[in-house]
Design a protein around this motif. Structure first.
Motif, short mmCIF file in Angstrom:
data_model
loop_
_atom_site.label_atom_id
_atom_site.label_comp_id
_atom_site.label_asym_id
_atom_site.label_seq_id
_atom_site.Cartn_x
_atom_site.Cartn_y
_atom_site.Cartn_z
N GLU A 49 -6.79 40.28 -5.85
CA GLU A 49 -6.07 41.42 -6.41
C GLU A 49 -5.33 41.03 -7.69
N ALA A 50 -4.67 39.89 -7.67
CA ALA A 50 -3.90 39.45 -8.84
C ALA A 50 -4.82 39.18 -10.02
N ASN A 51 -5.98 38.57 -9.75
CA ASN A 51 -6.95 38.27 -10.81
C ASN A 51 -6.24 37.66 -12.02
N TYR A 52 -5.42 36.64 -11.73
CA TYR A 52 -4.56 36.05 -12.75
C TYR A 52 -5.09 34.65 -13.09
N LYS A 53 -5.35 34.44 -14.35
CA LYS A 53 -5.90 33.17 -14.80
C LYS A 53 -4.94 32.02 -14.48
N GLY A 54 -5.47 30.98 -13.86
CA GLY A 54 -4.69 29.79 -13.54
C GLY A 54 -3.93 29.86 -12.23
N ALA A 55 -4.11 30.92 -11.45
CA ALA A 55 -3.35 31.08 -10.20
C ALA A 55 -4.11 30.60 -8.98
N ASP A 56 -5.33 30.15 -9.15
CA ASP A 56 -6.19 29.74 -8.03
C ASP A 56 -5.50 28.71 -7.14
N LYS A 57 -4.97 27.66 -7.73
CA LYS A 57 -4.36 26.57 -6.94
C LYS A 57 -3.12 27.07 -6.20
N TYR A 58 -2.37 27.96 -6.82
CA TYR A 58 -1.19 28.51 -6.16
C TYR A 58 -1.60 29.24 -4.87
N PHE A 59 -2.63 30.07 -4.94
CA PHE A 59 -3.04 30.82 -3.76
C PHE A 59 -3.64 29.91 -2.69
N SER A 82 -10.43 26.04 4.67
CA SER A 82 -10.41 25.43 3.33
C SER A 82 -11.61 24.51 3.13
N ASP A 83 -11.89 23.67 4.12
CA ASP A 83 -13.03 22.74 4.00
C ASP A 83 -14.35 23.49 3.91
N ALA A 84 -14.49 24.54 4.70
CA ALA A 84 -15.74 25.33 4.66
C ALA A 84 -15.89 26.01 3.31
N ARG A 85 -14.83 26.59 2.81
CA ARG A 85 -14.89 27.28 1.52
C ARG A 85 -15.20 26.31 0.39
N GLU A 86 -14.56 25.17 0.40
CA GLU A 86 -14.81 24.19 -0.67
C GLU A 86 -16.20 23.59 -0.55
N ASP A 99 -13.16 20.59 -9.77
CA ASP A 99 -12.50 21.80 -9.29
C ASP A 99 -12.30 21.74 -7.78
N THR A 100 -13.30 21.25 -7.06
CA THR A 100 -13.19 21.12 -5.60
C THR A 100 -12.08 20.15 -5.25
N ARG A 101 -12.00 19.01 -5.96
CA ARG A 101 -10.95 18.03 -5.70
C ARG A 101 -9.57 18.65 -5.93
N ALA A 102 -9.41 19.37 -7.02
CA ALA A 102 -8.12 20.00 -7.34
C ALA A 102 -7.76 21.07 -6.30
N ASP A 103 -8.75 21.85 -5.86
CA ASP A 103 -8.50 22.86 -4.82
C ASP A 103 -8.05 22.19 -3.52
N GLN A 104 -8.73 21.10 -3.15
CA GLN A 104 -8.38 20.40 -1.90
C GLN A 104 -6.99 19.77 -1.99
N GLU A 105 -6.63 19.33 -3.19
CA GLU A 105 -5.28 18.79 -3.38
C GLU A 105 -4.24 19.89 -3.14
N ALA A 106 -4.49 21.08 -3.67
CA ALA A 106 -3.58 22.20 -3.45
C ALA A 106 -3.56 22.62 -1.98
N HIS A 118 4.95 25.07 -6.59
CA HIS A 118 4.64 23.96 -7.49
C HIS A 118 3.42 24.31 -8.36
N PHE A 119 2.49 25.09 -7.79
CA PHE A 119 1.25 25.46 -8.49
C PHE A 119 1.33 26.85 -9.11
N ARG A 120 2.47 27.50 -8.98
CA ARG A 120 2.60 28.89 -9.47
C ARG A 120 2.58 28.94 -11.00
N PRO A 121 1.64 29.70 -11.58
CA PRO A 121 1.61 29.78 -13.04
C PRO A 121 2.70 30.71 -13.57
N LYS A 122 3.14 30.43 -14.76
CA LYS A 122 4.15 31.30 -15.40
C LYS A 122 3.54 32.68 -15.62
N GLY A 123 4.33 33.70 -15.33
CA GLY A 123 3.90 35.06 -15.56
C GLY A 123 3.21 35.74 -14.39
#
Length: 128
Positions: A49-59, A82-86, A99-106, A118-123
């Motif tokens: 819904e947010a479709n906000y650039k750079g917010a993937d790791k936050y979610f 998470s493991d199945a999705r990645e 990208d998978t490594r960064a997602d798993q870190e989040a 910590h992962f929340r993008p500005k705006g």
């Protein structure tokens, strides 16, 4: 579908014949896992819904955090989802190992109880 119904019925039969503390712990784990799966779905829907650039790791972090706060069942559900999705994303979408490594870190960050902001993008709207 029939297999799922049979497994649920078998689970009830086994739990009914088991001692009460085991039944209680199992019921809590299952309840927490279902709630954790719901938390993950809610975070995914919010991300779409947010479709906000750079917010993937936050979610990713938020969904795992919310699920893990429910207890061991929620943390287990978050890890499995998470493991199945990645796994699917890295093999099908072609986004790459980085990208998978960064997602798993989040994911791990959120599951370990650390602040997902910590992962929340500005705006990003405060609604999320």
């Amino acid at each position: 579908m029939r297999l799922c119904v049979c497994l649920v019925l078998l689970s009830f039969i086994l739990c009914a014949s088991a001692d009460v503390p085991f039944l209680t712990r199992s019921a809590h784990f299952i309840r927490d896992a279902a709630g954790g799966a719901w938390d993950m779905l809610r975070a995914y829907r919010d991300m779409r819904e947010a479709n906000y650039k750079g917010a993937d790791k936050y979610f990713h972090a938020r969904g795992n955090y919310d699920a893990a706060q429910r207890g061991p069942g929620g943390a287990w559900a978050a890890k499995v989802i998470s493991d199945a999705r990645e796994g699917w994303q890295s093999s099908v979408s072609g986004r790459g190992a980085e990208d998978t490594r960064a997602d798993q870190e989040a994911n791990l960050w959120g599951r370990s109880g650390r602040d997902p902001n910590h992962f929340r993008p500005k705006g990003l709207p405060s609604k999320y």
